[in-house]
Design a protein around this motif. Sequence first.
Motif, mmCIF file in Angstrom:
data_model
loop_
_atom_site.group_PDB
_atom_site.id
_atom_site.type_symbol
_atom_site.label_atom_id
_atom_site.label_comp_id
_atom_site.label_asym_id
_atom_site.label_seq_id
_atom_site.Cartn_x
_atom_site.Cartn_y
_atom_site.Cartn_z
ATOM 1 N N VAL A 86 1.062 -1.535 -0.042
ATOM 2 C CA VAL A 86 0.131 -0.124 -0.048
ATOM 3 C C VAL A 86 1.095 1.004 0.151
ATOM 4 C CG1 VAL A 86 -1.690 1.287 1.400
ATOM 5 C CG2 VAL A 86 -1.988 -1.122 0.760
ATOM 6 N N ARG A 87 1.763 1.559 0.802
ATOM 7 C CA ARG A 87 2.817 2.532 1.035
ATOM 8 C C ARG A 87 3.249 3.288 -0.334
ATOM 9 N NH1 ARG A 87 2.320 3.970 6.040
ATOM 10 N NH2 ARG A 87 1.768 2.334 7.522
ATOM 11 N N ALA A 88 3.587 1.734 -0.842
ATOM 12 C CA ALA A 88 4.366 2.005 -2.309
ATOM 13 C C ALA A 88 3.410 2.527 -3.418
ATOM 14 C CB ALA A 88 5.437 0.418 -2.587
ATOM 15 N N GLU A 89 2.510 2.222 -3.347
ATOM 16 C CA GLU A 89 1.199 2.295 -4.666
ATOM 17 C C GLU A 89 0.867 4.055 -4.016
ATOM 18 O OE1 GLU A 89 -0.600 0.710 -7.837
ATOM 19 O OE2 GLU A 89 0.731 0.887 -7.061
ATOM 20 N N ALA A 91 2.619 6.205 -2.692
ATOM 21 C CA ALA A 91 3.805 7.079 -3.757
ATOM 22 C C ALA A 91 3.555 7.030 -5.493
ATOM 23 C CB ALA A 91 4.312 6.307 -3.025
ATOM 24 N N ARG A 92 3.192 5.842 -5.542
ATOM 25 C CA ARG A 92 3.305 5.505 -7.189
ATOM 26 C C ARG A 92 1.749 6.479 -7.456
ATOM 27 N NH1 ARG A 92 0.454 3.783 -10.947
ATOM 28 N NH2 ARG A 92 -0.769 2.688 -10.693
ATOM 29 N N LEU A 93 0.687 6.273 -6.963
ATOM 30 C CA LEU A 93 -0.161 7.854 -7.367
ATOM 31 C C LEU A 93 -0.297 8.544 -6.811
ATOM 32 C CD1 LEU A 93 -2.849 4.453 -6.517
ATOM 33 C CD2 LEU A 93 -2.224 4.865 -8.848
ATOM 34 N N SER A 94 0.031 9.000 -6.312
ATOM 35 C CA SER A 94 0.552 10.480 -5.640
ATOM 36 C C SER A 94 0.883 11.000 -6.755
ATOM 37 C CB SER A 94 0.537 10.580 -4.140
ATOM 38 O OG SER A 94 -0.030 9.947 -2.840
ATOM 39 N N GLY A 95 2.319 10.850 -7.252
ATOM 40 C CA GLY A 95 3.082 10.656 -7.643
ATOM 41 C C GLY A 95 2.562 11.376 -8.771
ATOM 42 N N LEU A 96 1.518 10.451 -9.532
ATOM 43 C CA LEU A 96 0.708 10.451 -10.624
ATOM 44 C C LEU A 96 -1.065 11.284 -10.714
ATOM 45 C CD1 LEU A 96 0.440 6.692 -11.946
ATOM 46 C CD2 LEU A 96 1.004 9.174 -12.847
ATOM 47 N N GLY A 97 -0.490 12.342 -9.379
ATOM 48 C CA GLY A 97 -1.624 13.302 -8.640
ATOM 49 C C GLY A 97 -3.069 13.010 -8.235
ATOM 50 N N VAL A 98 -2.816 11.501 -7.880
ATOM 51 C CA VAL A 98 -4.232 11.037 -7.806
ATOM 52 C C VAL A 98 -4.329 11.353 -5.898
ATOM 53 C CG1 VAL A 98 -4.949 9.125 -6.558
ATOM 54 C CG2 VAL A 98 -3.969 8.510 -8.216
ATOM 55 N N ARG A 99 -5.814 11.437 -5.479
ATOM 56 C CA ARG A 99 -5.993 12.395 -4.493
ATOM 57 C C ARG A 99 -6.471 11.540 -3.504
ATOM 58 N NH1 ARG A 99 -10.343 14.395 -0.879
ATOM 59 N NH2 ARG A 99 -11.787 13.717 -2.622
ATOM 60 N N PHE A 100 -5.601 10.903 -1.850
ATOM 61 C CA PHE A 100 -5.797 9.783 -0.892
ATOM 62 C C PHE A 100 -6.585 11.041 -0.242
ATOM 63 C CE2 PHE A 100 -3.162 8.093 -3.288
ATOM 64 C CZ PHE A 100 -3.635 6.540 -2.879
ATOM 65 N N THR A 101 -7.723 10.067 0.495
ATOM 66 C CA THR A 101 -8.914 10.520 1.307
ATOM 67 C C THR A 101 -8.341 10.086 2.197
ATOM 68 O OG1 THR A 101 -10.362 8.714 1.344
ATOM 69 C CG2 THR A 101 -10.793 11.353 0.060
ATOM 70 N N GLN A 102 -7.546 8.924 2.750
ATOM 71 C CA GLN A 102 -7.376 8.450 4.023
ATOM 72 C C GLN A 102 -5.448 7.856 3.331
ATOM 73 O OE1 GLN A 102 -9.019 5.477 6.268
ATOM 74 N NE2 GLN A 102 -7.295 4.123 6.077
ATOM 75 N N GLU A 103 -4.600 8.132 4.272
ATOM 76 C CA GLU A 103 -3.100 7.687 3.732
ATOM 77 C C GLU A 103 -2.872 7.130 4.231
ATOM 78 O OE1 GLU A 103 -0.892 9.871 2.441
ATOM 79 O OE2 GLU A 103 -3.013 11.919 1.996
ATOM 80 N N PRO A 104 -1.767 6.010 4.268
ATOM 81 C CA PRO A 104 -1.866 4.210 3.875
ATOM 82 C C PRO A 104 -1.552 4.580 5.732
ATOM 83 C CG PRO A 104 -0.283 4.735 2.413
ATOM 84 C CD PRO A 104 -0.654 6.198 2.736
ATOM 85 N N GLN A 124 -10.939 1.447 -1.906
ATOM 86 C CA GLN A 124 -9.914 1.468 -0.888
ATOM 87 C C GLN A 124 -8.645 0.731 -1.077
ATOM 88 O OE1 GLN A 124 -10.495 -1.729 3.456
ATOM 89 N NE2 GLN A 124 -9.992 0.776 3.660
ATOM 90 N N LEU A 125 -7.256 0.804 -0.684
ATOM 91 C CA LEU A 125 -6.401 0.186 -1.524
ATOM 92 C C LEU A 125 -5.748 -1.163 -0.284
ATOM 93 C CD1 LEU A 125 -4.230 2.409 -3.316
ATOM 94 C CD2 LEU A 125 -6.257 1.087 -4.445
ATOM 95 N N ALA A 126 -5.733 -2.396 -0.248
ATOM 96 C CA ALA A 126 -5.473 -3.049 1.096
ATOM 97 C C ALA A 126 -4.110 -3.929 1.276
ATOM 98 C CB ALA A 126 -6.543 -3.687 1.496
ATOM 99 N N THR A 127 -3.486 -3.579 1.762
ATOM 100 C CA THR A 127 -2.060 -4.957 1.450
ATOM 101 C C THR A 127 -2.780 -6.634 2.930
ATOM 102 O OG1 THR A 127 -0.605 -3.516 0.703
ATOM 103 C CG2 THR A 127 0.661 -5.704 1.574
ATOM 104 N N LEU A 128 -2.734 -6.868 2.504
ATOM 105 C CA LEU A 128 -2.967 -8.211 3.703
ATOM 106 C C LEU A 128 -1.864 -9.015 3.978
ATOM 107 C CD1 LEU A 128 -6.558 -9.414 0.852
ATOM 108 C CD2 LEU A 128 -6.541 -7.685 2.667
#
Length: 130
Positions: A86-89, A91-104, A124-128
Motif C-alpha cells: 500500500v505504501r509504495a502504491e 507513493a506511485r499514485l500520489s506522484g500521478l496526482g491521485v487524491r487520497f482521503t486516507q493516507e496509508p 480502498q487499497l489494502a495489503t493483506l
Amino acid sequence: MRIHLTSVYVDDQAAAERFYTEVLGFVKKHDVPVGEQDRWLTVVSPDDPDGAELLLEPARHPAALAYREALVRDGIPLAQFAVDDVRAEHARLSGLGVRFTQEPVDAGPVTVAVLDDTCGNLIQLATLPG
C-alpha cells in the motif's frame, strides 16, 4: 461459486476508463456499445485477465446516485483492491496526482489507504497479510 463481475458506478465512462487503466493499471476486457451513449465496459487485473471483472457502470439511476453520495459523504469506500504494498502504491499514485482521503495506515494485520477515483467513488487499497 466465485465472483465473476462487480460494478463501480461512474459519472463518465470514458474518464473512468482512463483512470482505471492509465492510472490504476487495470486492462480493458470488454467494451461493447449498449444503447446510444452507454457501454458494457469492464476492466480486469493484468495479473489475472480471466479473473473477476469490474464493470464501469453509468451512475444515472437515482438509487445509484444516492448510494454513492452517501458513501462518499460518510467516507466509506465502495470497493477494495488488493495491492502488494500500500505504501509504495500510495507513493506511485500520489506522484500521478491521485487524491487520497486516507493516507496509508496499519489496521491490525492489514495496511490500508483510501483514494478518490475521480469518478464519484472512494476506493480502498489494502495489503493483506501474506
